[in-house]
Design a protein around this motif. Sequence first.
Motif, PDB file in Angstrom:
ATOM      1  N   CYS A   1       0.841  -1.198   0.000  1.00  0.00           N
ATOM      2  CA  CYS A   1       0.000   0.000   0.000  1.00  0.00           C
ATOM      3  C   CYS A   1       0.876   1.248   0.000  1.00  0.00           C
TER       4      CYS A   1
ATOM      5  N   TRP B   1      -9.110   3.381  -5.240  1.00  0.00           N
ATOM      6  CA  TRP B   1      -8.081   2.367  -5.481  1.00  0.00           C
ATOM      7  C   TRP B   1      -7.814   1.567  -4.205  1.00  0.00           C
TER       8      TRP B   1
ATOM      9  N   LEU C   1      -5.058   0.369  -3.520  1.00  0.00           N
ATOM     10  CA  LEU C   1      -3.640   0.561  -3.209  1.00  0.00           C
ATOM     11  C   LEU C   1      -3.406   1.402  -1.954  1.00  0.00           C
TER      12      LEU C   1
ATOM     13  N   LEU D   1      -1.396  -6.508  -7.687  1.00  0.00           N
ATOM     14  CA  LEU D   1      -2.300  -5.373  -7.853  1.00  0.00           C
ATOM     15  C   LEU D   1      -3.068  -5.520  -9.157  1.00  0.00           C
TER      16      LEU D   1
ATOM     17  N   GLU E   1      -1.884   1.332 -10.770  1.00  0.00           N
ATOM     18  CA  GLU E   1      -1.469   1.094  -9.393  1.00  0.00           C
ATOM     19  C   GLU E   1      -0.059   0.513  -9.363  1.00  0.00           C
TER      20      GLU E   1
END
Length: 512
Positions: free
Chosen positions: A254, A324, A326, A353, A358
């Motif tokens: 992340c 997202w 992420l 991902l 991303e």
Amino acid sequence: MEPTLDALQDHRHELYERFAVAQVAVSADGREVSFMGPIEIGVEVGGFAVIEFEGARRVAVQVREVRMVEREGPQLDFTVRDQMAEIGVVAASVRPLMRSLGGSATTLGEFDGDFFLERRAVEPFGERPIRPATEDEVALIAEGLTGTAAAIEIGVLRQAPSVPATLRSTGFARHTFMCGQSGSGKTYTTGGLLERLLGSTELPIVVLDPNSDHVFLGSCDPEDSSPAAERHREVASGVHVARARGNGAEHTLCLDFSDLDLDIQALLLRMDPIRDLDDFRALRQVTATLTVPYSVDDLEAAAAAHHDTERLAARIGNLRIGEWDLWRREGERSAVEYDVSRARCVIVDVGSLSRPDERTAVALAILGRRWAGRRDREPVLLVIDEAHNVLPATTEDPLLAATAELGALIAGEGRKFGLHLFVATQRPGKVHPNVVSQCDNLVLMRMNGAADIEDLSTLFSHVPAPMLHRATGFGLGQALFAGPIAPVPLLAQVGTRVSPEGGGDVPTTWAG
């Protein structure tokens, strides 16, 4: 009467015996060596040969080129009985074409009893016998060239399968380019190299893994009791894996939005500093008021709170970037904070991902953070597998173009700060040329394209072109190692790895 094929072959064998080519080598400067001999001389490009002198003196050379030499043989006069001719007997003369081998080599050093002494030049010499080095001689040459320098064993030499192929650990302080077509064993070899670097050096490693190929680098078959497996178990706990949520990894892959430079944030928001003057100015104003770290939601809320920056908030909302998966959540740690000085190796599974943008954002954040902290001069090996997906030669994607430019900057300036690249791909032309041109090391596996070999000949001119061309005939796991990682260009069969390979081809069970 027309002679039989067997009779013709017998005549040619007799010619080669009577007019044999001397198997000799000569050198005008003691460095560059020319040699010639019969087809059966037994030397090969990249292999080692021995030149013999009086008094049991022996000089070792490495063969750089072998070529076929065709020449006219002696004039042969003979008569044949021709039943169709009026006189019955016909006289004839012919110069048969005869073939031999010629080539070139470079001096490596001399043998001294059970030792090999590296010397890249000897005194010039005239015609002296030359022959392929024996397996014992190859072992002495390899040991002498390696010396006491820190080295890692990557496999065995193709010329002598009992002799280990070793690479200089310090050579990885130069950028490395690895190239091999799909199915050549490139991913397997990369994993083997990473295992050996982990077990034999203290160099921290960060791997951008686009296909989840290296996510099991920190594991080992519990039933494997080999020395290699035991060594790997000692360092396997230092391998940390970061993957997207839902993959059961110890670290969640992340980012915070603030991990990205302002220019990259603008690219994600699809704005141009010139074309979108007002929106870009609003982005600068709002981010200046936020406390790092901040999220996309923080940015959107701050922009919506003021009338003159509402357009920025609307842009963020319309692009739905905040959705997202992420972005970092409470209790998680951003990928840019991974401390490889303690972890030793971090596998960043960008392949986990789902969105291409991303994956690109992660590459930009990690490479950008390494470049921003370059003045700390902390060495790290940045491994970029399938590099054409991260550092492409050409792209219409502004995010990918920014990543490629950052990679080229690290390739050109990063080495003096301890930022060392290991870039792996299938074809040299698919990776940004300013990245490839800065690589001193080459790991070459099987290649099919002649044009790709020619490109490599230009980019790695210190490697003899005939050695590069051998890659078209490589089998699975065979490779050429050249540059500072190898004392001389080495042709090797890569050894086994002890950690499982994460990726792999889809099984062809459908073929049955």
